[in-house]
Write a protein that holds these residues in place. Structure first.
Motif, short mmCIF file in Angstrom:
data_model
loop_
_atom_site.label_atom_id
_atom_site.label_comp_id
_atom_site.label_asym_id
_atom_site.label_seq_id
_atom_site.Cartn_x
_atom_site.Cartn_y
_atom_site.Cartn_z
N LYS A 127 -1.97 -9.40 3.99
CA LYS A 127 -3.03 -8.86 3.52
C LYS A 127 -3.22 -7.79 2.32
O LYS A 127 -2.45 -6.95 2.48
CB LYS A 127 -3.70 -8.30 5.02
N PRO A 128 -4.37 -7.60 1.70
CA PRO A 128 -4.28 -6.61 0.55
C PRO A 128 -4.75 -5.25 1.28
O PRO A 128 -5.17 -5.29 2.29
CB PRO A 128 -5.48 -7.16 -0.16
N LEU A 129 -4.09 -4.23 0.61
CA LEU A 129 -4.55 -3.10 1.02
C LEU A 129 -6.17 -2.52 1.05
O LEU A 129 -6.68 -3.23 -0.11
CB LEU A 129 -3.74 -1.91 0.12
N HIS A 130 -6.55 -2.29 2.07
CA HIS A 130 -7.99 -2.08 2.03
C HIS A 130 -8.28 -0.25 2.05
O HIS A 130 -7.34 0.53 2.36
CB HIS A 130 -8.93 -2.66 2.81
N ILE A 200 2.48 -14.12 -4.97
CA ILE A 200 1.48 -13.29 -4.29
C ILE A 200 -0.14 -13.96 -4.50
O ILE A 200 -0.80 -13.81 -3.59
CB ILE A 200 1.57 -11.90 -4.95
N SER A 201 -0.42 -14.45 -5.60
CA SER A 201 -1.58 -14.99 -5.87
C SER A 201 -2.09 -16.01 -4.76
O SER A 201 -3.09 -16.30 -4.25
CB SER A 201 -2.24 -15.23 -7.31
N ASP A 202 -1.14 -16.87 -4.56
CA ASP A 202 -1.54 -17.97 -3.56
C ASP A 202 -1.74 -17.36 -2.30
O ASP A 202 -2.45 -17.48 -1.60
CB ASP A 202 -0.09 -18.58 -3.37
N LEU A 203 -0.91 -16.42 -2.00
CA LEU A 203 -0.94 -15.78 -0.56
C LEU A 203 -2.17 -15.06 -0.52
O LEU A 203 -2.93 -15.00 0.56
CB LEU A 203 0.18 -14.67 -0.42
N GLU A 204 -2.61 -14.28 -1.39
CA GLU A 204 -4.19 -13.85 -1.39
C GLU A 204 -5.15 -14.63 -1.22
O GLU A 204 -6.25 -14.12 -0.68
CB GLU A 204 -4.44 -12.93 -2.60
N ALA A 251 6.51 -6.72 -2.39
CA ALA A 251 6.77 -6.58 -3.63
C ALA A 251 5.45 -6.10 -4.08
O ALA A 251 5.17 -5.21 -4.73
CB ALA A 251 7.15 -7.57 -4.46
N ASP A 252 4.55 -6.93 -3.66
CA ASP A 252 2.98 -6.52 -4.08
C ASP A 252 2.50 -5.00 -3.61
O ASP A 252 1.76 -4.35 -4.28
CB ASP A 252 2.07 -7.56 -3.81
N LEU A 253 2.80 -5.08 -2.08
CA LEU A 253 2.49 -3.72 -1.62
C LEU A 253 2.98 -2.50 -2.23
O LEU A 253 2.31 -1.44 -2.53
CB LEU A 253 2.85 -3.68 -0.11
N LYS A 254 4.27 -2.48 -2.75
CA LYS A 254 5.06 -1.49 -3.59
C LYS A 254 4.11 -1.33 -4.64
O LYS A 254 4.12 0.14 -4.97
CB LYS A 254 6.39 -2.08 -3.85
N ARG A 255 4.18 -2.14 -5.52
CA ARG A 255 3.08 -2.05 -6.85
C ARG A 255 1.81 -0.92 -6.32
O ARG A 255 1.47 -0.08 -7.01
CB ARG A 255 2.94 -3.07 -7.33
N ASN A 256 1.22 -1.43 -5.30
CA ASN A 256 -0.10 -0.77 -4.83
C ASN A 256 0.14 0.43 -4.38
O ASN A 256 -0.54 1.34 -4.84
CB ASN A 256 -0.74 -1.54 -3.65
N ARG A 400 -11.41 -3.23 -1.19
CA ARG A 400 -10.09 -3.14 -1.35
C ARG A 400 -9.82 -1.95 -2.00
O ARG A 400 -10.53 -1.19 -2.88
CB ARG A 400 -9.79 -4.40 -2.09
N LEU A 401 -8.51 -1.46 -1.73
CA LEU A 401 -8.31 -0.10 -2.17
C LEU A 401 -8.19 -0.09 -3.67
O LEU A 401 -8.64 0.91 -4.11
CB LEU A 401 -6.60 0.08 -1.52
N GLN A 402 -7.84 -1.09 -4.44
CA GLN A 402 -7.62 -1.15 -5.70
C GLN A 402 -9.00 -0.77 -6.38
O GLN A 402 -9.29 -0.45 -7.58
CB GLN A 402 -6.94 -2.51 -6.39
N ALA A 403 -10.12 -1.69 -5.55
CA ALA A 403 -11.41 -1.37 -6.20
C ALA A 403 -11.85 0.08 -6.13
O ALA A 403 -12.47 0.75 -6.85
CB ALA A 403 -12.29 -2.33 -5.35
N LEU A 404 -11.24 0.79 -4.96
CA LEU A 404 -11.82 2.19 -4.77
C LEU A 404 -11.10 2.91 -5.99
O LEU A 404 -11.73 3.82 -6.65
CB LEU A 404 -11.30 2.59 -3.28
#
Ligand code: ARG
Length: 589
Positions: A127-130, A200-204, A251-256, A400-404
């Motif tokens: 799940k993506p960070l929110h 990761i985009s599949d997973l999303e 790997a994706d969470l690390k980037r975030n 989503r955290l990235q949007a914030l």
């Protein structure tokens, strides 16, 4: 270096002692009437009770032993028995010089170096960070830095959520899409592929699709639950697929988290605690601590003096599944084995408080951790929108955290471009640094447990109690120092700070002198907002001094160099302060 309050307390204590009272009455504190004095001592009041005398009489006797002390500009006893102290300029200058020339501004190693674990990620794989992940990450990272700076051994753990239903959901959705994958073949005996069967985009895309399907299709929902149980039972194909989900996601969470300048030493997940569950539960049953109740295995956690009724801690459900409490308990078993922590700090949404009361009490009752281990729950409040309800997107979804982050960076970018010609690329780089400060400071300046309203306009303002204001002050000091170098052709790095000339300068020095006492409190209370308040007051004190003083055009070389040294110290402490908060300053803004 000794803390300034301790230094003053020692001088006062000696005088109390000489007058026949105990040195312990000499405790000094920062004045709560800065218009009257810098420091005060209320010890005569306490001594009066013990010695049955008038406090003012004691204060006056003590003062007899303090006349002519070079540390004080003035010292007086006022009714009913306070001792008011104005510190001398020379004492302050010497203290500043000491701080400037000491490592870590004079912060010493603690008497006992503690082993500390900070559990502050809590992200769930797949799940993506929110927006809900912002506060634990930001507060936890700052607490970690505060503990480290105080001289302790600290490890931050992301504690990923990789044991829940989302695992079964992704697995089942994948089975629908790619039924031929070897993970689903119970007879497969070979080596599984090392490449994950998704990106990761599949997973999303897969996870939300699975969630939607689960709501619409009961049969699918049952399968997801079953898949979760098989995953938790470590069936070979499911375990292997789970690893892929975890690794791709990690790997994706690390980037975030990197984007937030949040870094974990450990990337353990709930699944890592599983090997400890079986023995732990058996032990609790054997000792009689855990007992059967309506098919589940539970531990009573009530304690004498409880004002609330606490339900028992469930450690195994009737269907045999381990749950959230079990995982956190087993994680403590693992942490005890690996780190023997003196303190474990959990930064998690405050709505999980009951869970942590249950876990902490059970852990102590079961002897999973020693009785004196400091298990600390920092329950953070929510990030709210303008309506003072937990932040949502316009259409009511989770933000989503990235949007914030993007929202804040864009706002800062606009401010930078507003009145100036600036290379857009440079402005974007600066906006990223300043945006992070706006975001983190906006969060950390609130007490962790309180909810707050996310106000982009206010957080990104260059004035007032904001991150950008602090950065602006640091950038201003950097620019003065640069100009100084250009004008006078020297690198600076002066080591001697002179006695203050004006009030604003003295005020700045007094603020700086409180750095160590501030750090002690921030560490004791694991409270980043204490650091925020300090850096804000320090920035203000500096700007007051700067407003009052013509530094660069000062003709007296010694005076000028003393001021440059003071600026260097101020800059160093401000930079250290924001580093404790988890952000940094740009070169210009
Ligand atoms: N993953 C959890 C959640 O999303 C938070 C984990 C917090 N840490 C812990 N040790 N329980 O609610």
């Amino acid at each position: 270096m000794q803390k300034i309050l301790d230094k003053i307390s020692d001088i006062l204590g000696e005088a109390f002692d000489k007058s026949g009272y105990g040195a312990e009455y000499g405790k000094a504190s920062v004045s709560n009437r800065p218009d009257l004095c810098d420091f005060q001592c209320n010890g005569a009041m306490a001594a009066a009770k013990a010695f049955k005398k008038a406090p003012i009489q004691i204060a006056n006797e003590v003062l007899e032993n303090l006349k002519e002390n070079a540390a004080f500009e003035s010292i007086e006893a006022v009714m009913p028995g306070f001792i008011n102290i104005k510190i001398s300029g020379d004492f302050l200058a010497e203290y500043m010089t000491g701080m400037k020339n000491s490592e870590k501004f004079g912060v010493e190693a603690p008497k006992k170096v503690m082993s500390i674990i900070i559990d502050y990620g809590g992200a769930n794989v797949a799940k993506p960070l929110h927006v809900g992940h912002l506060r634990p990450a930001v507060i936890g990272e700052s607490i970690k830095r505060i503990c480290k700076y105080a001289g302790h051994n600290v490890v931050g753990d992301a504690h990923l959520g990789d044991w829940g239903l989302q695992m079964g959901e992704v697995i089942e959705e994948l089975r629908l899409r790619k039924p031929d994958l070897p993970y689903f073949d119970p007879d497969f005996k070979g080596e599984y592929p090392t490449e994950p069967p998704f990106t990761i985009s599949d997973l999303e895309e897969i996870y939300p699709a699975a969630s939607a399907r689960m709501k619409a299709d009961e049969d699918f929902a049952v399968k997801c639950h079953e898949a979760t149980v098989r995953y938790q039972k470590r069936e070979r194909g499911y375990k292997e697929l789970g690893e892929h989900i975890i690794n791709v996601s990690k790997a994706d969470l690390k980037r975030n988290y990197d984007d937030l300048d949040v870094h974990f030493e450990l990337w353990k997940g709930e699944s890592d605690a599983d090997p400890y569950v079986k023995d732990m539960v058996e032990e609790m049953v054997k000792s009689g601590l855990a007992y059967e109740s309506r098919g589940a295995l539970v531990v009573d956690i009530r304690e004498e003096g409880d004002k609330k009724e606490y339900p028992p801690c469930i450690i195994r459900k009737s269907d045999g599944a381990a749950i959230y409490e079990t995982t956190d308990l087993a994680t403590l078993v693992q942490r005890e084995k690996d780190y023997k922590p003196d303190m474990v700090v959990y930064v998690v949404d405050k709505r999980q408080e009951l869970h942590f009361i249950q876990v902490f009490r059970t852990a102590k009752k079961a002897g999973i951790v020693p009785q004196d281990t400091d298990l600390r729950f920092i329950g953070n409040g929510t990030v709210n929108g303008k309506d003072n309800k937990p932040f949502k997107t316009r259409d009511g979804g989770t933000l989503r955290l990235q949007a914030l982050i993007r929202m804040v960076n864009d706002a800062v970018y606009d401010r930078i471009m507003e009145n100036r010609e600036e290379d857009p690329e440079d402005a974007a780089k600066t906006a990223k640094i300043v945006g992070l400060a706006a975001l983190k400071y906006g969060d950390l300046s609130n007490q962790a447990t309180k909810d707050y309203i996310f106000d982009t306009d206010r957080f990104t303002s260059f004035e007032g109690n904001t991150g950008p204001y602090i950065l602006y002050t640091i950038v201003r000091i950097k620019s003065i120092l640069n100009k100084y170098r250009e004008t006078y052709g020297t690198d600076g790095n002066f080591d001697k700070i002179k006695a203050p000339v004006g009030n604003a300068e003295k005020n700045l020095m007094l603020k700086i002198s409180g750095f160590r006492d501030m750090l002690d409190i921030a560490f004791r209370d694991t409270a980043p907002h204490v650091v925020c308040r300090f850096v804000y007051e320090l920035a203000d004190a500096f700007n007051g001094f700067y407003h009052d003083t013509k530094i660069l055009s000062e003709e007296d070389k010694e005076k000028r160099e003393g001021w440059i040294a003071l600026l260097e110290l101020t800059k160093g402490i401000l930079e250290c302060g924001i580093d404790l908060l988890g952000f940094s300053a740009p070169e210009r803004m």
